[in-house]
Design a protein around this motif. Structure first.
Motif, PDB file in Angstrom:
ATOM      1  N   ARG A 165       0.847  -1.188   0.000  1.00 32.19           N
ATOM      2  CA  ARG A 165       0.000   0.000   0.000  1.00 32.19           C
ATOM      3  C   ARG A 165       0.882   1.237   0.000  1.00 32.19           C
ATOM      4  NH1 ARG A 165      -2.299   3.763   3.322  1.00 32.19           N
ATOM      5  NH2 ARG A 165      -0.972   3.133   5.055  1.00 32.19           N
ATOM      6  N   LYS A 166       0.650   2.119  -0.948  1.00 33.01           N
ATOM      7  CA  LYS A 166       1.421   3.347  -1.001  1.00 33.01           C
ATOM      8  C   LYS A 166       0.885   4.314   0.042  1.00 33.01           C
ATOM      9  CE  LYS A 166       2.444   2.838  -5.904  1.00 33.01           C
ATOM     10  NZ  LYS A 166       2.207   3.345  -7.280  1.00 33.01           N
ATOM     11  N   VAL A 167       1.729   5.223   0.455  1.00 25.11           N
ATOM     12  CA  VAL A 167       1.344   6.220   1.439  1.00 25.11           C
ATOM     13  C   VAL A 167       1.464   7.590   0.799  1.00 25.11           C
ATOM     14  CG1 VAL A 167       2.104   4.785   3.357  1.00 25.11           C
ATOM     15  CG2 VAL A 167       3.699   6.409   2.329  1.00 25.11           C
ATOM     16  N   THR A 168       0.770   8.554   1.387  1.00 22.58           N
ATOM     17  CA  THR A 168       0.888   9.912   0.863  1.00 22.58           C
ATOM     18  C   THR A 168       2.229  10.504   1.292  1.00 22.58           C
ATOM     19  OG1 THR A 168      -0.123  10.916   2.810  1.00 22.58           O
ATOM     20  CG2 THR A 168      -1.599  10.206   1.037  1.00 22.58           C
ATOM     21  N   LEU A 169       2.637  11.515   0.580  1.00 26.36           N
ATOM     22  CA  LEU A 169       3.899  12.186   0.925  1.00 26.36           C
ATOM     23  C   LEU A 169       3.830  12.749   2.336  1.00 26.36           C
ATOM     24  CD1 LEU A 169       6.678  13.248   0.161  1.00 26.36           C
ATOM     25  CD2 LEU A 169       5.558  15.234  -0.899  1.00 26.36           C
ATOM     26  N   GLU A 170       2.659  13.238   2.750  1.00 26.64           N
ATOM     27  CA  GLU A 170       2.508  13.774   4.106  1.00 26.64           C
ATOM     28  C   GLU A 170       2.743  12.680   5.148  1.00 26.64           C
ATOM     29  OE1 GLU A 170       2.289  16.513   5.590  1.00 26.64           O
ATOM     30  OE2 GLU A 170       2.240  17.815   3.847  1.00 26.64           O
ATOM     31  N   GLU A 171       2.218  11.449   4.898  1.00 27.88           N
ATOM     32  CA  GLU A 171       2.446  10.344   5.832  1.00 27.88           C
ATOM     33  C   GLU A 171       3.927   9.973   5.885  1.00 27.88           C
ATOM     34  OE1 GLU A 171      -1.555   7.630   5.758  1.00 27.88           O
ATOM     35  OE2 GLU A 171      -0.444   7.770   3.874  1.00 27.88           O
ATOM     36  N   GLU A 172       4.568   9.965   4.733  1.00 23.31           N
ATOM     37  CA  GLU A 172       6.001   9.650   4.696  1.00 23.31           C
ATOM     38  C   GLU A 172       6.800  10.730   5.438  1.00 23.31           C
ATOM     39  OE1 GLU A 172       7.366   7.016   3.668  1.00 23.31           O
ATOM     40  OE2 GLU A 172       9.504   7.480   3.353  1.00 23.31           O
ATOM     41  N   LEU A 173       6.398  11.996   5.275  1.00 24.67           N
ATOM     42  CA  LEU A 173       7.106  13.076   5.957  1.00 24.67           C
ATOM     43  C   LEU A 173       6.911  12.997   7.470  1.00 24.67           C
ATOM     44  CD1 LEU A 173       6.429  16.065   3.530  1.00 24.67           C
ATOM     45  CD2 LEU A 173       8.624  14.944   3.982  1.00 24.67           C
ATOM     46  N   ALA A 174       5.742  12.503   7.907  1.00 23.26           N
ATOM     47  CA  ALA A 174       5.528  12.348   9.353  1.00 23.26           C
ATOM     48  C   ALA A 174       6.541  11.362   9.937  1.00 23.26           C
ATOM     49  CB  ALA A 174       4.098  11.866   9.612  1.00 23.26           C
ATOM     50  N   LEU A 175       6.828  10.291   9.182  1.00 22.18           N
ATOM     51  CA  LEU A 175       7.836   9.325   9.629  1.00 22.18           C
ATOM     52  C   LEU A 175       9.219   9.973   9.652  1.00 22.18           C
ATOM     53  CD1 LEU A 175       8.307   6.291  10.340  1.00 22.18           C
ATOM     54  CD2 LEU A 175       8.823   5.944   7.928  1.00 22.18           C
ATOM     55  N   VAL A 176       9.500  10.769   8.628  1.00 23.48           N
ATOM     56  CA  VAL A 176      10.795  11.457   8.558  1.00 23.48           C
ATOM     57  C   VAL A 176      10.945  12.439   9.720  1.00 23.48           C
ATOM     58  CG1 VAL A 176      12.155  13.107   7.210  1.00 23.48           C
ATOM     59  CG2 VAL A 176      11.049  11.176   6.073  1.00 23.48           C
ATOM     60  N   ARG A 177       9.861  13.178  10.020  1.00 22.93           N
ATOM     61  CA  ARG A 177       9.935  14.145  11.132  1.00 22.93           C
ATOM     62  C   ARG A 177      10.187  13.430  12.456  1.00 22.93           C
ATOM     63  NH1 ARG A 177       4.849  15.938   8.822  1.00 22.93           N
ATOM     64  NH2 ARG A 177       5.256  17.481   7.183  1.00 22.93           N
ATOM     65  N   ALA A 178       9.543  12.267  12.636  1.00 20.46           N
ATOM     66  CA  ALA A 178       9.768  11.512  13.876  1.00 20.46           C
ATOM     67  C   ALA A 178      11.225  11.081  13.976  1.00 20.46           C
ATOM     68  CB  ALA A 178       8.845  10.288  13.909  1.00 20.46           C
ATOM     69  N   PHE A 179      11.800  10.634  12.854  1.00 21.83           N
ATOM     70  CA  PHE A 179      13.205  10.225  12.853  1.00 21.83           C
ATOM     71  C   PHE A 179      14.118  11.408  13.151  1.00 21.83           C
ATOM     72  CE2 PHE A 179      17.188   9.920  10.468  1.00 21.83           C
ATOM     73  CZ  PHE A 179      17.726   8.770  11.020  1.00 21.83           C
ATOM     74  N   VAL A 180      13.868  12.528  12.461  1.00 21.44           N
ATOM     75  CA  VAL A 180      14.720  13.709  12.659  1.00 21.44           C
ATOM     76  C   VAL A 180      14.579  14.243  14.091  1.00 21.44           C
ATOM     77  CG1 VAL A 180      15.121  16.095  11.928  1.00 21.44           C
ATOM     78  CG2 VAL A 180      14.715  14.332  10.221  1.00 21.44           C
ATOM     79  N   GLY A 181      13.357  14.171  14.632  1.00 17.13           N
ATOM     80  CA  GLY A 181      13.159  14.649  16.003  1.00 17.13           C
ATOM     81  C   GLY A 181      14.016  13.893  17.005  1.00 17.13           C
ATOM     82  N   ILE A 182      14.130  12.586  16.807  1.00 15.73           N
ATOM     83  CA  ILE A 182      14.985  11.788  17.704  1.00 15.73           C
ATOM     84  C   ILE A 182      16.444  12.187  17.529  1.00 15.73           C
ATOM     85  CG2 ILE A 182      15.747   9.444  18.221  1.00 15.73           C
ATOM     86  CD1 ILE A 182      12.971   8.527  17.165  1.00 15.73           C
TER      87      ILE A 182
END
Length: 309
Positions: A165-182
């Motif tokens: 299942r593909k995800v929207t760019l916004e969903e992918e960015l949410a994962l990226v933000r969580a990674f960068v936040g850590i």
């Protein structure tokens, strides 16, 4: 009667003697012999039916040898055409089966790739995060709790993704933000993050965890080598039928292997997943410039509405 006899016999004989796996002479031998037998029976039946009609309708001409020979030859030809049609149907079914198995293998490969990406989340990232949490518990319990929640949110998002299942760019960015936040908890002010996302780009679909490995490379191999730190930038915009995404980071020109590091496992995985999902319709390029390293992605701009229609 001839049609039923030839249809049933060719149906079973074509499946009993597949061309690809049967001895070379067995297929023509079997079908020529069967065609001769069926045509001979058809000719005999035609002669009997002609005699019966002559008794019922006096004056009808008898079935002579020329007509009987013509019936026999026509029977052989029709039987051969029926057998050829049966083999064409079998070949069509075989091609559809191969196409279906290829698609199943492709989906399985995508699932395996996503599992591999999950396992390739750098274990040092997890160990360093846990060490940072441990250190923060004594000096800043609130920050330790916040980092724990961020780490939990990151793994919850990444482990809950479905490769098919593909995800929207916004969903992918949410994962990226969580990674960068850590990572920002560990790097502090040394790591900055900027994103410039066009309004119509956030709803575009892409394979899950496509950007996370690139951002992880940018932090690990780019910002990690800068004493004063730097910035990871993500930009996305639609360009006609394409979605263009750029992941860029500051880099130290004096650090050997900085550019090569960007061509590592993460970038190779991104390239393979784009090829498996979009074939030649997607591309990925990286550029090493002064004080920066950049990865450009181009993929079809698909949205949920387009996929449902």
């Amino acid at each position: 009667m001839f049609g039923c006899a030839s249809g049933f016999s060719t149906y079973y004989l074509c499946r009993a003697y597949p061309i690809a796996s049967s001895p070379p002479l067995s297929v023509p031998g079997v079908f020529v012999g069967t065609a001769v037998c069926v045509s001979a029976l058809w000719s005999v039946a035609g002669g009997g039916w002609s005699e019966l009609l002559r008794e019922l309708v006096p004056g009808l001409p008898a079935l002579n040898r020329a007509i009987a020979t013509l019936m026999f030859g026509l029977g052989v030809i029709l039987y051969g055409l029926t057998a050829a049609a049966q083999y064409l149907v079998l070949e069509f079914e075989r091609a559809r089966g191969l196409e279906r198995r290829e698609l199943e293998m492709q989906l399985a490969a995508q699932e395996a790739e996503l599992r591999m990406l999950r396992t390739q989340v750098d274990p040092h990232f997890l160990f360093n995060s846990l060490n940072s949490i441990s250190a923060l518990t004594s000096i800043d319990p609130a920050a330790a709790r916040g980092m724990t929640l961020q780490l939990s949110d990151f793994f919850r998002r990444s482990l809950g993704l479905d490769a098919q299942r593909k995800v929207t760019l916004e969903e992918e960015l949410a994962l990226v933000r969580a990674f960068v936040g850590i990572e920002q908890v560990r790097f502090g002010a040394r790591l900055a993050f900027e994103e410039t996302i066009a309004d119509d780009a956030g709803t575009c679909l892409l394979p899950p965890m496509l950007l996370q490995p690139l951002v992880e490379n940018a932090v690990k191999h780019g910002i990690g080598g800068l004493v004063e730190g730097g910035t990871v930038r993500i930009a996305a915009q639609r360009d006609g039928a394409l979605l263009r995404i750029r992941v860029e980071n500051d880099a130290d020109d004096e650090t050997p292997g900085t550019a090569a590091a960007g061509c590592g496992i993460g970038l190779a995985n991104v390239r393979q997943r784009l090829a498996a999902t979009y074939a030649h319709e997607a591309s990925v390029h990286f550029t090493r410039e002064t004080h920066s390293f950049r990865v450009d992605l181009a993929l079809p701009a698909e949205t949920i509405d387009q996929m449902e229609n």
